[in-house]
Write a protein that holds these residues in place. Structure first.
Motif, mmCIF file in Angstrom:
data_model
loop_
_atom_site.group_PDB
_atom_site.id
_atom_site.type_symbol
_atom_site.label_atom_id
_atom_site.label_comp_id
_atom_site.label_asym_id
_atom_site.label_seq_id
_atom_site.Cartn_x
_atom_site.Cartn_y
_atom_site.Cartn_z
ATOM 1 N N THR A 197 0.720 -1.132 -0.077
ATOM 2 C CA THR A 197 -0.142 -0.139 0.076
ATOM 3 C C THR A 197 0.853 1.346 0.064
ATOM 4 O OG1 THR A 197 -1.593 -1.087 1.476
ATOM 5 C CG2 THR A 197 -1.875 1.433 1.071
ATOM 6 N N SER A 221 -2.869 6.096 -3.471
ATOM 7 C CA SER A 221 -3.822 7.184 -3.369
ATOM 8 C C SER A 221 -3.482 8.511 -3.918
ATOM 9 C CB SER A 221 -3.617 7.371 -1.753
ATOM 10 O OG SER A 221 -4.190 6.234 -1.117
ATOM 11 N N THR A 264 0.452 5.705 0.094
ATOM 12 C CA THR A 264 -0.507 6.945 0.367
ATOM 13 C C THR A 264 0.587 8.077 0.123
ATOM 14 O OG1 THR A 264 -0.276 6.778 2.612
ATOM 15 C CG2 THR A 264 -2.127 5.751 1.539
ATOM 16 N N GLN A 296 -9.082 -0.919 -0.076
ATOM 17 C CA GLN A 296 -8.207 -2.085 0.686
ATOM 18 C C GLN A 296 -8.866 -3.264 1.300
ATOM 19 O OE1 GLN A 296 -5.934 0.307 3.398
ATOM 20 N NE2 GLN A 296 -4.269 0.852 1.968
ATOM 21 N N GLU A 297 -9.970 -3.067 1.713
ATOM 22 C CA GLU A 297 -10.835 -3.851 2.357
ATOM 23 C C GLU A 297 -11.473 -5.047 1.231
ATOM 24 O OE1 GLU A 297 -14.063 -2.079 4.303
ATOM 25 O OE2 GLU A 297 -12.802 -1.381 5.965
ATOM 26 N N THR A 325 -9.296 5.268 0.109
ATOM 27 C CA THR A 325 -8.297 3.983 -0.149
ATOM 28 C C THR A 325 -8.713 2.775 1.008
ATOM 29 O OG1 THR A 325 -6.601 5.689 -0.768
ATOM 30 C CG2 THR A 325 -5.998 3.521 0.021
ATOM 31 N N ASP A 326 -9.014 3.182 2.158
ATOM 32 C CA ASP A 326 -9.393 2.361 3.214
ATOM 33 C C ASP A 326 -10.432 1.364 2.651
ATOM 34 O OD1 ASP A 326 -7.369 3.260 4.780
ATOM 35 O OD2 ASP A 326 -8.864 4.427 5.989
ATOM 36 N N ARG A 327 -11.380 1.846 2.303
ATOM 37 C CA ARG A 327 -12.533 1.106 1.712
ATOM 38 C C ARG A 327 -12.161 0.141 0.585
ATOM 39 N NH1 ARG A 327 -17.241 4.943 0.188
ATOM 40 N NH2 ARG A 327 -17.930 2.974 -0.847
#
Length: 532
Positions: A2, A507, A4, A497-498, A493-495
């Motif tokens: 990942t 990002s 960002t 990644q899930e 981004t968090d969503r």
């Protein structure tokens, strides 16, 4: 892996009613927007083949009724269910909505039988189309099916998985179809009747222009999706099915007020706002991305008055002259508006756009001229009202936007690019381990900004001689594990990644001109060299 951007600061999390309404509107928009092509196709059928169409055709006209009564609600239901629980959620939501359609038809048939028995000359009620029913049942079906599957997850004996999965979805779809048939059909029919009565009252009382007092401020605060997709689109589609067109499609989509505001800034604005206004006007009026004018209104909230009066002028013009559309105009581009304009309404619709533009321009120009000295003094003292307004607009929306970020000054873009290199180097090193064959730009709806970003990166890869990488766009809800690299705006981004934990995640601040794209191109190029 990942990455960002180190230059990005986390947006503050906000709560309250406004944010909840935004999220609700986003979910409604996610169900409606992907199916706008179907609404457009239905509008074309009505334009050409019904009795009062351009080329009446009795045979082809038979498609119009089933299209709106069955196909449109069912695909909306499937889309909503899929957003929650992919295919299983979509299938169960479709079954449930079929129950609501049948239940509504039975209620209407029983009511008409009693009505005609009492008065043979009475006008019977027409069909109620289950758009709202689909939007209610889709999340219920998706979430409930997902919850039920969790109850017996890992408890099914090997070899019986398919049997249990098929029968559980079928049985639960049957149950929800009964729910749709009785309570949901009754509730939606009553709600549609009440809303239709309210709209008829506003029209009969010549009060429909007053809706601009709510709609125009709601647009600037990104609260319009709940009203537009939750009320105006279902009601407008119902009216269009009955009479061939509806003025309700024009209450929110008219590009005139936004154009008038941007033209006022292009002539009487100052600094970055004035410089960016002509380009923003083109994007708003032709591209249909209305959000580009929101920061200009937020710079000086009194300008919302100009938008309200411009909106009221457009609605009044259409109401007096019979302006209406056959189907929703999405996006709110002048091209989409004219494409959906009903026969005989072109003069009214075009005039409504012109007059709403003119009224907004005049009032906005007066406001800008009256405060010009204060604005110049503030700019000379180092204030950045326009940049602050863009940031406020993004906070109102709840995420960054390529259209909005494109309005920022070149200095902002350079600052973002100058500090983004450190994480890109680490990402390029990590990315060399596995092939990068699939890149997806992901956003909430999987349309608009993500599509523009994918196009930008495709062109950059092509210029770099990389032609064997698939670059597409998608809604985050539709992401699958067979993707190598996902590009999202920071807040999403968090969503992402899930959904795709094994993919590389990049990002960006905005999808249109991020300096990260050059780094992604270099990452892919090095990846190709390492894999050879």
């Amino acid at each position: 892996m990942t990455t960002t951007s180190a230059s990005q600061e986390a947006q503050p999390r906000t709560g309250g009613v406004r944010v909840r309404v935004q999220r609700f509107g986003t979910f409604l928009s996610g169900m409606i927007m992907p199916n706008i092509p179907a609404l457009i196709a239905w509008g074309i059928f009505t334009a050409f083949f019904i009795d009062v169409g351009w080329t009446p055709n009795e045979g082809l006209a038979t498609i119009v009724g089933p299209f709106i009564h069955y196909l449109l609600p069912l695909i909306i239901a499937y889309t909503g269910g899929y957003m929650v629980y992919q295919q299983r959620g979509g299938v169960v939501a479709t079954i449930a909505t079929m129950g609501a359609i049948a239940g509504s038809d039975l209620l209407i048939a029983d009511f008409n039988a009693e009505l005609l028995a009492a008065d043979p000359n009475a006008a019977p009620l027409g069909e109620v189309h289950m758009f709202i029913g689909a939007m209610i049942l889709a999340p219920i079906a998706g979430f409930s099916m997902k919850w039920l599957d969790k109850l017996w997850a890992d408890k099914i004996k090997s070899g019986f998985e398919m049997l249990v999965n098929m029968f559980s979805a079928g049985i639960w779809g049957f149950v929800l179809a009964i729910v749709g048939f009785y309570p949901i059909a009754w509730v939606v029919n009553g709600l549609m009747s009440a809303l239709s009565t309210a709209v008829e009252f506003l029209v009969a009382s010549n009060l429909l222009p007053l809706t601009s007092i709510l709609i125009e401020p709601a647009k600037v605060l990104f609260l319009n999706n709940a009203v537009n997709h939750g009320v105006l689109t279902p009601l407008g589609t119902q009216e269009a099915a009955d009479s061939g067109s509806s003025i309700l499609f024009l209450l929110e989509a008219n590009p005139g007020p936004g154009l008038g505001l941007l033209l006022a800034f292009a002539i009487f604005g100052i600094g970055a706002a004035r410089a960016s206004a002509p380009g923003a006007a083109l994007i708003q009026f032709v591209g249909g991305i209305h959000e580009v004018y929101f920061p200009y209104a937020l710079m000086k909230p009194t300008l919302i008055i100009a938008l309200i009066f411009g909106g009221m002028t457009g609605v009044t013009t259409n109401m007096l002259l019979g302006g209406a559309l056959r189907a929703p105009a999405a996006p709110g581009s002048i091209i989409a508006v004219l494409a959906q304009t009903a026969s005989g309404s072109y003069f009214a619709v075009i005039l409504s756009v012109i007059l709403s533009t003119a009224v907004t321009f005049i009032i906005a120009s007066i406001i800008l001229r009256s405060s010009r000295k204060r604005d110049l003094a503030a700019a000379e003292s180092g204030g950045d009202a326009f940049g602050a307004a863009i940031s406020q607009t993004e906070r109102n929306k709840g995420k960054s936007s390529s259209a909005l970020s494109g309005l920022r000054t070149d200095a902002d873009a350079e600052s973002a690019g100058a500090t983004a290199g450190a994480t890109a180097t680490a990402t390029a090193t990590a990315a060399a381990d596995t092939p990068i064959d699939t890149i997806i730009f992901a956003c909430d709806a999987g349309m608009g900004s993500s599509a523009m970003g994918a196009s930008v990166l495709r062109n950059k890869l092509k210029k770099a001689g990389v032609t064997d990488v698939s670059v597409t766009n998608s809604a985050i809800a539709n992401l699958t594990t067979n993707v190598d690299l996902v590009i999202t705006q920071q807040q999403l981004t968090d969503r992402a990644q899930e959904k795709t934990p094994d993919a590389i995640h990049v990002s960006v601040d905005n999808f249109m001109n991020s300096p990260k794209y050059d780094e992604v191109v270099e990452m892919v190029r090095k990846n190709r060299e390492e894999q050879q």
